[in-house]
Design an enzyme around this catalytic site. Structure first.
Site, PDB file in Angstrom:
ATOM      1  CB  SER A 126      -0.888  -0.004   1.248  1.00 38.89           C
ATOM      2  OG  SER A 126      -1.509   1.250   1.444  1.00 38.89           O
ATOM      3  CE1 TYR A 154      -3.490  -2.312   5.401  1.00 37.74           C
ATOM      4  CE2 TYR A 154      -2.985  -0.174   4.450  1.00 37.74           C
ATOM      5  CZ  TYR A 154      -3.383  -1.487   4.297  1.00 37.74           C
ATOM      6  OH  TYR A 154      -3.670  -1.970   3.049  1.00 37.74           O
ATOM      7  CE  LYS A 158      -1.191  -4.323   3.325  1.00 36.46           C
ATOM      8  NZ  LYS A 158      -1.491  -5.587   2.616  1.00 36.46           N
TER       9      LYS A 158
END
Length: 336
Positions: A126, A154, A158
């Protein structure tokens, strides 16, 4: 050719599954088995009835023995907890994103160590790996050479997975390829727990005659990609031969999928253009500092050179994003 899709019952997982079932090939070879792995089966999915498909239900870390019961040639790893839920529950994000990816890599390494094929692993990362830091502001245009400094759990998770995959690739355990996804819009269905989910809902809901809330300033700029272009990017990265030159994947550097830079105001104006004032006026702007902090930390302008070399281009306009969504929702006879 045995291919695995994790997170197969998710929106992108379903789109990717459909694309693989249409071609029934990957990297020039026929797919003999398509394994769809997820915690739950997709509701009413026709894919499960396809004779090519094997469904593995349950937590991925508990079902890896079943997934790797026979040699795996390729894995599209899409399973993940999304941004807002990772920020709300740190342990959930670590389990779903980091621990699951580590377990998947361990299973792939065991396969290659025991004389099986070295699996291709395409990881859906991402742009949340990037972020604004007071000591190192983002440049006006971001590329794969920009240092990733995530400002969310998050994004951090990632990035950890990216490094694990790169090291396993360096050591020959897997052939890892990392695709950094833009915010995917417009998504159908109910809103998910992603902080960026409003970028779909402020289009999808008013087009259906429903109210929606925009939790950020309309001036905020974001990088978007349609579901079609996102799936196309994942498949192209999987298909690319390694090496130098156009169409080849050079080195082990991640690929930022191409993104269309728009403001939130651009999206709202497109809704007004397509569906009129009544639809556009269903959107209420009510800024939420928590959402703005996450989404506002992501870059909006990207150098697409690396993706372009692979034959990938961004969506042409916000209108094309909305038109693609409407075409996908129309009955088959209306979308022709």
């Amino acid at each position: 050719m045995r291919v695995v899709v994790t997170g197969a019952s998710g929106f992108l997982g379903g789109r990717l599954t459909g694309a693989l079932l249409r071609t029934r090939t990957l990297r020039g070879a026929p797919i003999d088995r398509l394994v769809l792995a997820d915690r739950m089966a997709p509701p009413g999915s026709p894919a499960a009835a396809d004779p090519l498909v094997e469904v593995v239900r349950g937590d991925l870390t508990d079902r890896l023995d079943d997934v790797f019961a026979r040699p795996v040639d390729a894995v599209f790893h899409l399973a993940a907890a999304v941004s807002a839920e990772c920020e709300a529950d740190f342990d959930l994000g670590m389990r779903a994103n980091v621990d699951t990816t580590r377990a998947l890599l361990d299973a792939a390494r065991a396969q290659s160590r025991d004389g099986g094929p070295v699996p291709l692993l395409v990881f859906a990362s991402s742009i949340a790996v990037y972020g604004v830091d007071p000591a190192l502001p983002l440049p006006p245009v971001v590329s794969e050479t920009t240092p990733p400094l995530p400002r969310s759990s998050y994004g951090t998770q990632k990035l950890v997975c990216e490094h694990l995959i790169a090291d396993c690739t360096r050591r020959g355990f897997v052939d890892g390829r990392v695709a950094r996804l833009m915010t995917v819009a417009v998504r159908p269905g109910r809103p998910n727990a992603a902080a960026s989910g409003f970028l779909s809902s402020i289009v999808r809901e008013p087009l259906a005659g429903l109210p929606a809330t925009c939790p950020v300033s309309p001036d905020l700029r974001v990088a978007l990609a349609s579901p079609r272009r996102t799936v196309q990017g994942l498949l192209r990265i999987a298909e690319a031969e390694r090496g130098t030159g156009p169409g080849r994947l050079e080195g082990h550097v991640p690929v930022n999928l191409p993104g269309l830079t728009v403001s939130v105001a651009d999206l709202l104006a497109t809704v007004r253009e397509v569906a009129g004032d009544r639809a556009a006026d269903l959107v209420t702007v009510a800024p939420d500092p928590a959402v703005e902090a996450i989404v506002g930390s992501w870059p909006a302008v990207f150098d697409n050179t690396r993706a372009t070399a692979l034959g990938l281009d961004p969506d042409p306009s916000p209108l094309s994003l909305v038109q693609d969504y409407l075409a996908d929702q129309a009955p088959p006879e209306e979308s022709r």
